[in-house]
Design a protein around this motif. Sequence first.
Motif, PDB file in Angstrom:
ATOM      1  N   LYS A  79       0.815  -1.211   0.000  1.00  0.00           N
ATOM      2  CA  LYS A  79       0.000   0.000   0.000  1.00  0.00           C
ATOM      3  C   LYS A  79       0.849   1.261   0.000  1.00  0.00           C
ATOM      4  CE  LYS A  79      -3.633   0.483   2.384  1.00  0.00           C
ATOM      5  NZ  LYS A  79      -4.560   0.646   3.542  1.00  0.00           N
ATOM      6  N   LEU A  80       2.083   1.177   0.537  1.00  0.00           N
ATOM      7  CA  LEU A  80       2.939   2.360   0.651  1.00  0.00           C
ATOM      8  C   LEU A  80       3.867   2.544  -0.542  1.00  0.00           C
ATOM      9  CD1 LEU A  80       4.029   2.055   4.407  1.00  0.00           C
ATOM     10  CD2 LEU A  80       2.069   3.277   3.451  1.00  0.00           C
ATOM     11  N   ALA A  81       3.989   1.532  -1.361  1.00  0.00           N
ATOM     12  CA  ALA A  81       4.933   1.598  -2.484  1.00  0.00           C
ATOM     13  C   ALA A  81       4.449   2.585  -3.533  1.00  0.00           C
ATOM     14  CB  ALA A  81       5.112   0.221  -3.101  1.00  0.00           C
ATOM     15  N   CYS A  82       5.382   3.402  -4.038  1.00  0.00           N
ATOM     16  CA  CYS A  82       5.027   4.387  -5.064  1.00  0.00           C
ATOM     17  C   CYS A  82       5.292   3.800  -6.455  1.00  0.00           C
ATOM     18  CB  CYS A  82       5.785   5.695  -4.850  1.00  0.00           C
ATOM     19  SG  CYS A  82       7.542   5.502  -4.554  1.00  0.00           S
ATOM     20  N   MET A  83       4.551   2.756  -6.760  1.00  0.00           N
ATOM     21  CA  MET A  83       4.637   2.101  -8.070  1.00  0.00           C
ATOM     22  C   MET A  83       3.406   1.229  -8.248  1.00  0.00           C
ATOM     23  SD  MET A  83       7.273  -1.115  -7.440  1.00  0.00           S
ATOM     24  CE  MET A  83       6.795  -1.907  -8.981  1.00  0.00           C
ATOM     25  N   ASP A  84       3.204   0.751  -9.458  1.00  0.00           N
ATOM     26  CA  ASP A  84       2.127  -0.183  -9.727  1.00  0.00           C
ATOM     27  C   ASP A  84       2.539  -1.543  -9.159  1.00  0.00           C
ATOM     28  OD1 ASP A  84       0.078  -1.717 -10.630  1.00  0.00           O
ATOM     29  OD2 ASP A  84       0.453  -1.409 -12.777  1.00  0.00           O
ATOM     30  N   THR A  85       1.797  -2.027  -8.162  1.00  0.00           N
ATOM     31  CA  THR A  85       2.183  -3.252  -7.457  1.00  0.00           C
ATOM     32  C   THR A  85       1.392  -4.480  -7.912  1.00  0.00           C
ATOM     33  OG1 THR A  85       0.601  -2.759  -5.683  1.00  0.00           O
ATOM     34  CG2 THR A  85       2.867  -1.963  -5.400  1.00  0.00           C
ATOM     35  N   TYR A  86       0.722  -4.365  -9.056  1.00  0.00           N
ATOM     36  CA  TYR A  86      -0.120  -5.486  -9.509  1.00  0.00           C
ATOM     37  C   TYR A  86       0.693  -6.758  -9.707  1.00  0.00           C
ATOM     38  CZ  TYR A  86      -3.085  -8.364 -12.488  1.00  0.00           C
ATOM     39  OH  TYR A  86      -3.802  -9.405 -13.015  1.00  0.00           O
ATOM     40  N   VAL A  87       1.807  -6.646 -10.417  1.00  0.00           N
ATOM     41  CA  VAL A  87       2.634  -7.820 -10.716  1.00  0.00           C
ATOM     42  C   VAL A  87       3.228  -8.404  -9.435  1.00  0.00           C
ATOM     43  CG1 VAL A  87       4.683  -8.672 -11.916  1.00  0.00           C
ATOM     44  CG2 VAL A  87       3.159  -7.045 -13.049  1.00  0.00           C
ATOM     45  N   ILE A  88       3.749  -7.517  -8.558  1.00  0.00           N
ATOM     46  CA  ILE A  88       4.352  -7.997  -7.311  1.00  0.00           C
ATOM     47  C   ILE A  88       3.306  -8.669  -6.429  1.00  0.00           C
ATOM     48  CG2 ILE A  88       5.434  -7.267  -5.158  1.00  0.00           C
ATOM     49  CD1 ILE A  88       7.079  -5.299  -6.678  1.00  0.00           C
ATOM     50  N   ASN A  89       2.108  -8.097  -6.367  1.00  0.00           N
ATOM     51  CA  ASN A  89       1.044  -8.722  -5.573  1.00  0.00           C
ATOM     52  C   ASN A  89       0.669 -10.077  -6.140  1.00  0.00           C
ATOM     53  OD1 ASN A  89      -1.271  -8.491  -3.513  1.00  0.00           O
ATOM     54  ND2 ASN A  89      -2.343  -8.914  -5.427  1.00  0.00           N
ATOM     55  N   LEU A  90       0.674 -10.178  -7.472  1.00  0.00           N
ATOM     56  CA  LEU A  90       0.387 -11.454  -8.120  1.00  0.00           C
ATOM     57  C   LEU A  90       1.437 -12.493  -7.725  1.00  0.00           C
ATOM     58  CD1 LEU A  90      -1.695 -12.653 -10.090  1.00  0.00           C
ATOM     59  CD2 LEU A  90      -0.093 -12.132 -11.943  1.00  0.00           C
ATOM     60  N   LEU A  91       2.697 -12.062  -7.646  1.00  0.00           N
ATOM     61  CA  LEU A  91       3.775 -12.962  -7.235  1.00  0.00           C
ATOM     62  C   LEU A  91       3.650 -13.341  -5.764  1.00  0.00           C
ATOM     63  CD1 LEU A  91       6.779 -11.260  -9.084  1.00  0.00           C
ATOM     64  CD2 LEU A  91       5.649 -13.405  -9.690  1.00  0.00           C
ATOM     65  N   VAL A  92       3.209 -12.395  -4.944  1.00  0.00           N
ATOM     66  CA  VAL A  92       3.001 -12.687  -3.518  1.00  0.00           C
ATOM     67  C   VAL A  92       1.910 -13.740  -3.350  1.00  0.00           C
ATOM     68  CG1 VAL A  92       2.176 -11.749  -1.319  1.00  0.00           C
ATOM     69  CG2 VAL A  92       3.808 -10.446  -2.695  1.00  0.00           C
ATOM     70  N   VAL A  93       0.808 -13.561  -4.075  1.00  0.00           N
ATOM     71  CA  VAL A  93      -0.287 -14.530  -4.015  1.00  0.00           C
ATOM     72  C   VAL A  93       0.179 -15.887  -4.529  1.00  0.00           C
ATOM     73  CG1 VAL A  93      -2.567 -15.117  -4.933  1.00  0.00           C
ATOM     74  CG2 VAL A  93      -2.086 -12.783  -4.185  1.00  0.00           C
ATOM     75  N   THR A  94       0.968 -15.869  -5.610  1.00  0.00           N
ATOM     76  CA  THR A  94       1.487 -17.111  -6.171  1.00  0.00           C
ATOM     77  C   THR A  94       2.405 -17.817  -5.189  1.00  0.00           C
ATOM     78  OG1 THR A  94       1.398 -16.155  -8.393  1.00  0.00           O
ATOM     79  CG2 THR A  94       2.750 -18.122  -8.107  1.00  0.00           C
ATOM     80  N   ASN A  95       3.206 -17.035  -4.459  1.00  0.00           N
ATOM     81  CA  ASN A  95       4.164 -17.599  -3.519  1.00  0.00           C
ATOM     82  C   ASN A  95       3.486 -17.992  -2.205  1.00  0.00           C
ATOM     83  OD1 ASN A  95       6.443 -18.368  -2.151  1.00  0.00           O
ATOM     84  ND2 ASN A  95       7.318 -16.338  -1.999  1.00  0.00           N
ATOM     85  N   SER A  96       3.099 -17.003  -1.421  1.00  0.00           N
ATOM     86  CA  SER A  96       2.511 -17.275  -0.099  1.00  0.00           C
ATOM     87  C   SER A  96       1.132 -17.925  -0.203  1.00  0.00           C
ATOM     88  CB  SER A  96       2.401 -15.973   0.700  1.00  0.00           C
ATOM     89  OG  SER A  96       3.667 -15.423   0.929  1.00  0.00           O
ATOM     90  N   GLY A  97       0.280 -17.347  -1.043  1.00  0.00           N
ATOM     91  CA  GLY A  97      -1.082 -17.856  -1.164  1.00  0.00           C
ATOM     92  C   GLY A  97      -1.122 -19.281  -1.656  1.00  0.00           C
TER      93      GLY A  97
END
Length: 304
Positions: free
Chosen positions: A184-202
Amino acid sequence: MSMNSSVNEFILLGLTQDPRKQKAIFGVFLMLYLATLLGNFLIVVTIKRSRTLGSPMYFFLFYLSFADACFSTTIAPRLIVDAISQQKNISYKECMTQVFSAHFFGCMEIFVLILMAFDRYVAICKPLRYTTILNRHVCSVLVILGWVGSCIHSSAQIFLALRLPFCGPNVIDHYFCDLQPLLKLACMDTYVINLLVVTNSGAICLVCFIILLISYVIILYSLRNYSAEGRRKALSTCTSHFIVVVLFFGPCIFMYTRPATTFPVDKVVAVFYTIGTPLLNPLIYTLRNAEVKNAMKKLWCSKV
């Protein structure tokens, strides 16, 4: 520090901003944390010193309790100190360290729960080959693989966290550093990183939970050939394990298998798997396990 970040530290808002509630949080969570350390320490020492708890199940329980104590220690002390502190700052490096440590020990707990389910499967479905399949060498190799898998998972998480640029607000609406609030604090489009987080942790949470459910269905199906006493004993052990699995995986799946959105209930849900599960595991495995209770009585009563 990240090359793309101009933020040197973050501010953790904690569970509440109410001064009265913060004092209550300090007292309650301090007692919960000390109880967690005491309970897991008793299990670790009892299994290590007792000759009657030498089976693979207790070998894995030893590492589950160790992972629980470490997992709680990565998060609870910061929550407790911040509850009575005026300065709730956490440096960038400390924040990244907490992300790595929390995911490392949390993932280790997941892998140990998988190993404990495998242990119950072999013990119930292949009882005559139990000691052959799960000898001490095999158990040690499986635990080592769990440590390696945890390291790979947490390294992937910290790699994603270090790629986040922070150039604006540095207030984290949480009581510990994790990727979801940091996104939420990152000053960039975090869609790809969130997708990787879901792929990894989720994916780890969801897939492992499904594997555990399948293993219990197979175990329950196999119990039809057991006597009433055999079924009662097997179900007692498996029920303890299943309770731990639900308490841990339920909140984790809720947190890590969704898009980069946060809800007011997130912090309360996180308390279940960061504080609640490490505390309840020793209680569940001792109160529902006569062998552990008897071993504790013999060991600690003889010390007194």
